[in-house]
Design a protein around this motif. Structure first.
Motif, PDB file in Angstrom:
ATOM      1  N   ALA A 224      42.603  31.749  38.116  1.00 20.05           N
ATOM      2  CA  ALA A 224      42.409  33.141  38.533  1.00 20.05           C
ATOM      3  C   ALA A 224      41.015  33.335  39.107  1.00 20.05           C
ATOM      4  O   ALA A 224      40.823  34.064  40.079  1.00 20.05           O
ATOM      5  N   GLY A 225      40.026  32.663  38.513  1.00 22.05           N
ATOM      6  CA  GLY A 225      38.667  32.744  39.028  1.00 22.05           C
ATOM      7  C   GLY A 225      38.546  32.172  40.426  1.00 22.05           C
ATOM      8  O   GLY A 225      37.859  32.736  41.287  1.00 22.05           O
ATOM      9  N   ARG A 226      39.221  31.073  40.670  1.00 29.30           N
ATOM     10  CA  ARG A 226      39.178  30.461  42.003  1.00 29.30           C
ATOM     11  C   ARG A 226      39.765  31.400  43.050  1.00 29.30           C
ATOM     12  O   ARG A 226      39.250  31.501  44.163  1.00 29.30           O
ATOM     13  N   ARG A 227      40.837  32.107  42.676  1.00 32.32           N
ATOM     14  CA  ARG A 227      41.497  32.990  43.648  1.00 32.32           C
ATOM     15  C   ARG A 227      40.756  34.306  43.845  1.00 32.32           C
ATOM     16  O   ARG A 227      40.834  34.900  44.917  1.00 32.32           O
ATOM     17  N   GLY A 228      40.037  34.775  42.810  1.00 25.88           N
ATOM     18  CA  GLY A 228      39.476  36.116  42.884  1.00 25.88           C
ATOM     19  C   GLY A 228      37.970  36.199  43.002  1.00 25.88           C
ATOM     20  O   GLY A 228      37.430  37.292  43.190  1.00 25.88           O
ATOM     21  N   PHE A 229      37.269  35.062  42.908  1.00 24.39           N
ATOM     22  CA  PHE A 229      35.809  35.071  42.924  1.00 24.39           C
ATOM     23  C   PHE A 229      35.286  34.052  43.926  1.00 24.39           C
ATOM     24  O   PHE A 229      35.960  33.084  44.273  1.00 24.39           O
ATOM     25  N   ASP A 230      34.055  34.276  44.373  1.00 25.69           N
ATOM     26  CA  ASP A 230      33.390  33.312  45.246  1.00 25.69           C
ATOM     27  C   ASP A 230      32.801  32.151  44.448  1.00 25.69           C
ATOM     28  O   ASP A 230      32.680  31.037  44.955  1.00 25.69           O
ATOM     29  N   LEU A 231      32.413  32.435  43.200  1.00 29.43           N
ATOM     30  CA  LEU A 231      31.772  31.419  42.370  1.00 29.43           C
ATOM     31  C   LEU A 231      32.184  31.624  40.928  1.00 29.43           C
ATOM     32  O   LEU A 231      32.203  32.747  40.424  1.00 29.43           O
ATOM     33  N   VAL A 232      32.504  30.516  40.241  1.00 24.52           N
ATOM     34  CA  VAL A 232      32.758  30.518  38.805  1.00 24.52           C
ATOM     35  C   VAL A 232      31.740  29.580  38.164  1.00 24.52           C
ATOM     36  O   VAL A 232      31.651  28.409  38.540  1.00 24.52           O
TER      37      VAL A 232
END
Length: 347
Positions: A224-232
């Motif tokens: 979900a972080g990969r799809r919704g954020f620029d950086l995790v």
């Protein structure tokens, strides 16, 4: 936002598709024939064509587009792939075998602002090396630059990275609210649930008893972080558990913070032995110590990503619940800016 479109007159297939869409958090527009589907053809984020309507759809010569699927409940139909080509679909999904894939495709189609974020893991070579501080500052610097950033605390016994940021009382979900979830997490739902400060969202632990994070929960969060954020940014524990190894396997780069003294280097080498089993790109952030930098780096055997000098006032600043200054002229700010410039794809 427009809804996925289904074109079918097969009521059993439609029942399956409605159930699968619900699992993906989606609602469907349904057409039982090609004509009523025409106004939605270029608007729907995804189109699922039942095999029963493939010939009829192909006869209308619809314009070419992506995100078109042919869905069938008959794995033995010899004409399936001919129908797929005829309607301009990119793939065939057979139910019930491909239900999980269809859930993922529908959930992807419903993401309002899909991104392709990078994951950076940070791990300490020794306790107290400053890995959590670096992870937090890296996330803060990125969010200050208007990169949508997710900071993930992966250390159940670390005291909470939200406390390090001075936001332990912030409202929002923690790991305990997410570990029971199975399967996919919507990136928009994750962003809405977590404590957020500008462009920074934080996933940490509740106070009190904490349970290990299941690997599946970490996988769902990072996807979900990969799809919704620029950086995790993931702050890892030194003793790797299944969730930590899951994060490492998805990391673009892992930063190991190593104090340049004998025990610090020896400890970091042991940590690296485990880390390298799960990821490829590992780089060192060197803390000052009695050892010469060149000797310390040659002992670690990994590339250098930078140096993090001691900052006597940093601990006092954090203990007051204040955030460190991360401007380009500060030591931490300059290091984080350099790391982001080097590790993230150019935008």
């Amino acid at each position: 936002m427009h809804r996925p479109l289904v074109i079918t007159e097969d009521h059993a297939l439609l029942d399956d598709l409605v159930r699968i869409a619900a699992a993906a958090g989606a609602q469907l527009d349904v057409a039982h024939a090609p004509a009523p589907a025409r106004p939605f053809w270029n608007l729907a984020p995804l189109i699922a064509i039942g095999a029963d309507q493939a010939e009829a759809v192909a006869a209308t010569s619809p314009p070419s587009r992506d995100q078109v699927l042919l869905v069938t409940r008959d794995p033995d139909d010899p004409d399936t792939w001919r129908k797929c080509v005829a309607v301009g679909a990119q793939t065939v999904l057979t139910l019930p075998t491909d239900e999980r894939r269809l859930v993922d495709r529908l959930a992807d189609a419903m993401e309002p602002d899909p991104r392709s974020g990078s994951t950076i893991c940070v791990i300490g070579g020794r306790g107290g090396a400053g890995a959590s501080v670096l992870a937090a500052c890296l996330a803060l610097r990125a969010s200050a630059d208007h990169l949508r950033t997710l900071l993930v605390d992966a250390d159940p016994l670390g005291g909470g990275i939200d406390a390090l940021l001075g936001h332990e009382e912030a409202k929002g979900s923690r790991w305990g609210d997410l570990v029971a979830r199975e399967g996919r997490i919507s990136s928009s739902a994750l962003q809405a649930a977590l404590p957020a400060f500008g462009d920074l969202a934080v996933l940490s632990f509740h106070r009190g008893d904490v349970a290990p994070i299941p690997a599946q929960a970490m996988r769902s969060v990072l996807e979900a972080g990969r799809r919704g954020f620029d950086l995790v940014v993931v702050d890892l524990p030194r003793h790797l558990d299944p969730a930590a190894t899951e994060a490492l396997s998805r990391a673009k780069t892992t930063l190991a913070v190593a104090p340049a003294d004998v025990r610090g280097i020896l400890s970091t080498v042991q940590v690296l032995t485990e880390v390298r089993k799960h990821t490829l790109d590992v780089r060192a952030i060197l803390r000052p110590g009695v050892l010469d930098d060149d000797l310390a780096m040659s002992s670690l055997g990994i590339p250098s990503a930078g140096n993090l000098p001691d900052q006597p006032r940093l601990t006092a600043t954090l203990n007051r619940g204040e955030l460190p200054r991360l401007g380009p002229r500060t030591v931490l700010g300059a290091l984080c800016t350099s790391l982001l410039r080097e590790l993230l794809p150019a935008t």
